[in-house]
Design a protein around this motif. Sequence first.
Motif, PDB file in Angstrom:
ATOM      1  N   GLU A  87      55.814  63.807  29.470  1.00  0.00           N
ATOM      2  CA  GLU A  87      54.785  64.844  29.668  1.00  0.00           C
ATOM      3  C   GLU A  87      53.403  64.316  29.333  1.00  0.00           C
ATOM      4  OE1 GLU A  87      53.996  69.506  28.358  1.00  0.00           O
ATOM      5  OE2 GLU A  87      55.651  68.353  27.479  1.00  0.00           O
ATOM      6  N   ALA A  88      53.334  63.408  28.340  1.00  0.00           N
ATOM      7  CA  ALA A  88      52.042  62.840  27.956  1.00  0.00           C
ATOM      8  C   ALA A  88      51.429  61.989  29.078  1.00  0.00           C
ATOM      9  CB  ALA A  88      52.208  62.006  26.692  1.00  0.00           C
ATOM     10  N   LEU A  89      52.251  61.552  30.013  1.00  0.00           N
ATOM     11  CA  LEU A  89      51.757  60.696  31.106  1.00  0.00           C
ATOM     12  C   LEU A  89      51.292  61.488  32.313  1.00  0.00           C
ATOM     13  CD1 LEU A  89      54.470  57.861  31.035  1.00  0.00           C
ATOM     14  CD2 LEU A  89      52.152  57.796  30.095  1.00  0.00           C
ATOM     15  N   LEU A  90      51.545  62.792  32.333  1.00  0.00           N
ATOM     16  CA  LEU A  90      51.189  63.586  33.515  1.00  0.00           C
ATOM     17  C   LEU A  90      49.694  63.520  33.851  1.00  0.00           C
ATOM     18  CD1 LEU A  90      53.471  66.755  33.165  1.00  0.00           C
ATOM     19  CD2 LEU A  90      53.463  65.073  35.019  1.00  0.00           C
ATOM     20  N   PRO A  91      48.771  63.549  32.844  1.00  0.00           N
ATOM     21  CA  PRO A  91      47.342  63.438  33.204  1.00  0.00           C
ATOM     22  C   PRO A  91      47.036  62.128  33.925  1.00  0.00           C
ATOM     23  CG  PRO A  91      47.594  64.286  30.975  1.00  0.00           C
ATOM     24  CD  PRO A  91      48.953  63.824  31.398  1.00  0.00           C
ATOM     25  N   GLN A  92      47.691  60.994  33.488  1.00  0.00           N
ATOM     26  CA  GLN A  92      47.435  59.709  34.144  1.00  0.00           C
ATOM     27  C   GLN A  92      48.075  59.655  35.531  1.00  0.00           C
ATOM     28  OE1 GLN A  92      47.768  56.136  31.538  1.00  0.00           O
ATOM     29  NE2 GLN A  92      48.498  57.605  30.004  1.00  0.00           N
ATOM     30  N   ALA A  93      49.169  60.397  35.692  1.00  0.00           N
ATOM     31  CA  ALA A  93      49.832  60.394  36.990  1.00  0.00           C
ATOM     32  C   ALA A  93      49.035  61.136  38.034  1.00  0.00           C
ATOM     33  CB  ALA A  93      51.222  60.999  36.859  1.00  0.00           C
ATOM     34  N   PRO A 137      61.517  69.462  38.379  1.00  0.00           N
ATOM     35  CA  PRO A 137      61.364  70.464  37.316  1.00  0.00           C
ATOM     36  C   PRO A 137      60.966  69.869  35.973  1.00  0.00           C
ATOM     37  CG  PRO A 137      63.680  70.019  37.708  1.00  0.00           C
ATOM     38  CD  PRO A 137      62.932  69.246  38.732  1.00  0.00           C
ATOM     39  N   THR A 138      61.308  68.589  35.730  1.00  0.00           N
ATOM     40  CA  THR A 138      61.043  68.005  34.418  1.00  0.00           C
ATOM     41  C   THR A 138      59.795  67.149  34.458  1.00  0.00           C
ATOM     42  OG1 THR A 138      62.280  65.978  34.828  1.00  0.00           O
ATOM     43  CG2 THR A 138      63.544  67.888  34.057  1.00  0.00           C
ATOM     44  N   PRO A 139      59.157  66.911  33.287  1.00  0.00           N
ATOM     45  CA  PRO A 139      57.984  66.024  33.264  1.00  0.00           C
ATOM     46  C   PRO A 139      58.292  64.645  33.838  1.00  0.00           C
ATOM     47  CG  PRO A 139      58.155  67.231  31.209  1.00  0.00           C
ATOM     48  CD  PRO A 139      59.402  67.529  31.962  1.00  0.00           C
ATOM     49  N   LYS A 140      59.465  64.147  33.547  1.00  0.00           N
ATOM     50  CA  LYS A 140      59.823  62.827  34.078  1.00  0.00           C
ATOM     51  C   LYS A 140      59.852  62.848  35.598  1.00  0.00           C
ATOM     52  CE  LYS A 140      63.558  59.402  34.091  1.00  0.00           C
ATOM     53  NZ  LYS A 140      64.886  59.028  33.536  1.00  0.00           N
ATOM     54  N   ASP A 141      60.515  63.884  36.176  1.00  0.00           N
ATOM     55  CA  ASP A 141      60.575  63.989  37.634  1.00  0.00           C
ATOM     56  C   ASP A 141      59.179  64.114  38.221  1.00  0.00           C
ATOM     57  OD1 ASP A 141      63.304  63.860  37.526  1.00  0.00           O
ATOM     58  OD2 ASP A 141      63.587  66.037  37.577  1.00  0.00           O
ATOM     59  N   GLN A 142      58.298  64.857  37.525  1.00  0.00           N
ATOM     60  CA  GLN A 142      56.944  65.067  38.036  1.00  0.00           C
ATOM     61  C   GLN A 142      56.130  63.772  38.002  1.00  0.00           C
ATOM     62  OE1 GLN A 142      55.517  68.290  35.564  1.00  0.00           O
ATOM     63  NE2 GLN A 142      57.066  69.731  36.369  1.00  0.00           N
ATOM     64  N   VAL A 143      56.306  62.987  36.905  1.00  0.00           N
ATOM     65  CA  VAL A 143      55.599  61.699  36.842  1.00  0.00           C
ATOM     66  C   VAL A 143      56.106  60.770  37.954  1.00  0.00           C
ATOM     67  CG1 VAL A 143      55.268  59.600  35.481  1.00  0.00           C
ATOM     68  CG2 VAL A 143      55.058  61.847  34.387  1.00  0.00           C
ATOM     69  N   LEU A 144      57.401  60.717  38.100  1.00  0.00           N
ATOM     70  CA  LEU A 144      57.970  59.839  39.136  1.00  0.00           C
ATOM     71  C   LEU A 144      57.493  60.239  40.523  1.00  0.00           C
ATOM     72  CD1 LEU A 144      61.658  59.442  37.876  1.00  0.00           C
ATOM     73  CD2 LEU A 144      59.716  57.922  37.513  1.00  0.00           C
ATOM     74  N   GLU A 158      45.691  42.771  35.976  1.00  0.00           N
ATOM     75  CA  GLU A 158      45.150  41.856  34.961  1.00  0.00           C
ATOM     76  C   GLU A 158      43.633  41.744  35.068  1.00  0.00           C
ATOM     77  OE1 GLU A 158      47.147  38.193  35.576  1.00  0.00           O
ATOM     78  OE2 GLU A 158      49.135  38.964  35.018  1.00  0.00           O
ATOM     79  N   ALA A 159      43.113  41.812  36.304  1.00  0.00           N
ATOM     80  CA  ALA A 159      41.671  41.690  36.507  1.00  0.00           C
ATOM     81  C   ALA A 159      40.937  42.997  36.236  1.00  0.00           C
ATOM     82  CB  ALA A 159      41.379  41.219  37.939  1.00  0.00           C
ATOM     83  N   GLY A 160      41.682  44.095  35.990  1.00  0.00           N
ATOM     84  CA  GLY A 160      41.066  45.386  35.713  1.00  0.00           C
ATOM     85  C   GLY A 160      40.526  46.072  36.939  1.00  0.00           C
ATOM     86  N   HIS A 161      41.022  45.685  38.133  1.00  0.00           N
ATOM     87  CA  HIS A 161      40.507  46.272  39.372  1.00  0.00           C
ATOM     88  C   HIS A 161      41.091  47.642  39.656  1.00  0.00           C
ATOM     89  CE1 HIS A 161      39.334  42.078  41.205  1.00  0.00           C
ATOM     90  NE2 HIS A 161      38.671  42.393  40.101  1.00  0.00           N
ATOM     91  N   VAL A 162      42.312  47.912  39.173  1.00  0.00           N
ATOM     92  CA  VAL A 162      42.957  49.186  39.486  1.00  0.00           C
ATOM     93  C   VAL A 162      43.567  49.767  38.215  1.00  0.00           C
ATOM     94  CG1 VAL A 162      43.448  48.624  41.893  1.00  0.00           C
ATOM     95  CG2 VAL A 162      45.090  47.981  40.134  1.00  0.00           C
ATOM     96  N   ALA A 163      43.673  51.123  38.190  1.00  0.00           N
ATOM     97  CA  ALA A 163      44.237  51.829  37.042  1.00  0.00           C
ATOM     98  C   ALA A 163      45.750  51.837  37.131  1.00  0.00           C
ATOM     99  CB  ALA A 163      43.716  53.264  37.003  1.00  0.00           C
ATOM    100  N   SER A 164      46.418  51.659  35.992  1.00  0.00           N
ATOM    101  CA  SER A 164      47.877  51.705  35.937  1.00  0.00           C
ATOM    102  C   SER A 164      48.290  52.105  34.533  1.00  0.00           C
ATOM    103  CB  SER A 164      48.468  50.338  36.300  1.00  0.00           C
ATOM    104  OG  SER A 164      48.140  49.379  35.306  1.00  0.00           O
ATOM    105  N   PHE A 165      49.559  52.434  34.372  1.00  0.00           N
ATOM    106  CA  PHE A 165      50.094  52.707  33.048  1.00  0.00           C
ATOM    107  C   PHE A 165      51.559  52.313  33.026  1.00  0.00           C
ATOM    108  CE2 PHE A 165      50.606  56.581  35.501  1.00  0.00           C
ATOM    109  CZ  PHE A 165      51.920  56.943  35.253  1.00  0.00           C
ATOM    110  N   VAL A 166      52.131  52.256  31.827  1.00  0.00           N
ATOM    111  CA  VAL A 166      53.525  51.872  31.658  1.00  0.00           C
ATOM    112  C   VAL A 166      54.305  53.090  31.175  1.00  0.00           C
ATOM    113  CG1 VAL A 166      55.151  50.361  30.455  1.00  0.00           C
ATOM    114  CG2 VAL A 166      52.897  49.497  31.123  1.00  0.00           C
ATOM    115  N   ASP A 167      55.419  53.405  31.863  1.00  0.00           N
ATOM    116  CA  ASP A 167      56.189  54.596  31.508  1.00  0.00           C
ATOM    117  C   ASP A 167      57.122  54.286  30.327  1.00  0.00           C
ATOM    118  OD1 ASP A 167      58.539  53.362  32.404  1.00  0.00           O
ATOM    119  OD2 ASP A 167      58.439  54.269  34.393  1.00  0.00           O
TER     120      ASP A 167
END
Length: 772
Positions: free
Chosen positions: A189-195, A207-214, A239-248
């Motif tokens: 659920e904490a990752l939903l804003p980044q997703a 229905p679940t935060p995990k399903d929504q992030v995926l 690595e070059a900081g060109h695009v936004a990403s996160f780790v689940d």
Amino acid sequence: MPKNNLTPDIIEGILARIPEGFIHQSTLAEHFQAYKDAVNQVVAAGKIGREGKHLYDPTRLTLDDMREYQQWATPSLPRMRSDLTFVDKPILERRAARERQLDRDSLRVIRALQPTGYAETERFPPLSEDGRILRRLLEHKILRQVDSLIFDPLYLSESTVQHLVEQRYGTPESEEILVEAEDSAKAWEALLPQAGDVLRSDAQDGPTPKDQVLARTYTLRTAAKRLGAHVETLEHAIEAGHVASFVDPGGQTRFPAAIVETALSDPEMEALFTGFEPLSIRAIALVSGLRYSNIYNRLAVEGINRAAPTWGEVRGKWGLPDTLREFREILREKRAERRIARRAARFEKQERFEQQRRHERERRASLRARLVAAFPDWKHEGRIEQQLFLHLGPPNSGKTHDALNALVDAGSGWYLGPLRLLAFEVFDRLNERGVACSLLTGEEYIPVPGARITAATVEMFNPLKSGQCVVIDEAQMLADPDRGWAWTRAFMEAQAPEIHLIGPPTARQLIEKLASAAAMPLKVIEHERLAPIQVARQPWPLTQLPPRTILVAFSRRTVLDLKYELERMKRRVSVIYGNLPPEVRRRQSDRFAAGETDICVATDAVGMGLNLPADYVCFYEVEKFDGQEVRLLTPAEVQQIGGRAGRYGISTAGEVGAGNKRDLAQIDRLFHSEPAPLTHARIAPTVDDLAMLPGSLADKLEQWASLESIPDALRSALKTADLSEQVELARMLTNQEVDQLGLGRAMKLVSAPTRENIRFYWRACASAILAE
């Protein structure tokens, strides 16, 4: 699996056992330590292929195949033991074994899964024949099933099929299902804003935060596939900081679907993702329409690394599009166009080749027709004035004696034999009888004043000056592949009223056929052996050779070695072999005849009618090199050579033997075997034949041999001679030298009997003739 170090052989073995035939290096990194050096070694050795961080088996995949596979396949490592040995055999071996073991119907069902290696179960109705076969294959685990997909485990890993199922139903991908089931909903659920709020185009909200992030994100692999780039490219962009990403929570790197979807419509955003995509100079040249060298030079001017240019460095330059997807699309189109063009070029080349073949066939057919039309007409009016006498019988039956008497009675003509030794013997014999006789061989000419008879080697015969009688000895040589043409020419072109042929009974059928073809009157005279002969009961070792023995070997070196060995045993020895000067041969023969020596060591030259007064013939060896291979003697050779034992008027009987029991058994069998009758005489081209053909003298000879221009009516009795030696000699003459000699003299020169080891001497003789 423990993190062990890899060797090049293990890496090669891994790829050989992965069904898809490729793997990403990151998979190796997860399980092994220090693998990069081994990878570099096996790639440098050409045993595996590499593109970026993907490794592939070049025995099963092309680079294009691997690129296509990596868009959807997720191969896993093969089964390995703790000591890094493999549980299963290589894929190709397993496929081959399956092909051998399964029946045709089973193999048909398996092949129905191609080209992808999988199919829906609905493709095989349960009650159909294929459905029943499929159930049996599944029961024996020859094919496998994941959900509704049937797949071939020798073409796809289960991880690949699992991923296909997940993609099809919008479930988490293979990397995602590795996430532990107990991951807390709170972490997801904490990752939903980044997703973000944008859903993937192929996903439904869950229905679940995990399903929504995926549903709102792309993994590295799915984003790379969506954008037409490699996973490594996106890793560099992060690595070059060109695009936004996160780790689940499962350790998977993810991109918000919003920026990926934006990149699909915004070239600048796409460039942030794909700028590090490696390209080949060849691909850049193909899309831009410029030459490879042009792009190579332009990269240097721009300061771009020519070994590894990237999309971000060349994007928009030299007519290239703004997006990598457009670049890929144009590249696919260009490659397709190039393939079509290459196919067209190959087709055009094949058409030209076929036209050339048709033209060559027509040209050869025309030449063959002209040569057949020019074939000598052996039937002519002069035949009615000729009489052919065929003297048939074994050695020591008086054939040559009677034929030479006929020659002497005729008063003029020729004696023709295969060896200068034999011609010299007849030259001696006639002159000793008071009959003037000249000698003519390829190496010498001894004219005798007043002589109207010539003893010659058969190649030296001049049919236009045949005289009243021509004696042709050793008529079985008609069938000799190398020299038989000279016997055929002498036989069919001699103009003498009398022609006497001397040979074994095996020559009768062939000579009768040729005489009939030439409408030549033929009288057969059969001769019986004048002294009895038998095969020895016991072998004769060198230490026990009886006096008056001819010891037969088949090379000059062996003859001389035996002479040395026998002389060490205090035996008195003469030697006779083909290259011996005539005067030396005569002295050696005379010493043996006079009893000054009791052993004569000789080559198979003794089988060609040489008159040596021997009681015994001992074969030191029963195999000979015939110019092409070492082979066992034939029955005809054993009978011809062995028949020299027991000369009529000198010996009461003859005996044939060998030096050991094994060879004696062979000699006994061969001596009493029925020789095969001769079937074909050999012919060579005339000067007129060669004049019709283009090219150098060697080219003319080769063309004539390949055309086999023999009239249909004579094909059952004639074959072309083996002209390989004449061709080699012809290659030693320049076109200018052939012109200087004239085609007739040049042909006579290259027809001289030679061997490879005396070609230098032949060339020296040719140079002397040219200098005259």
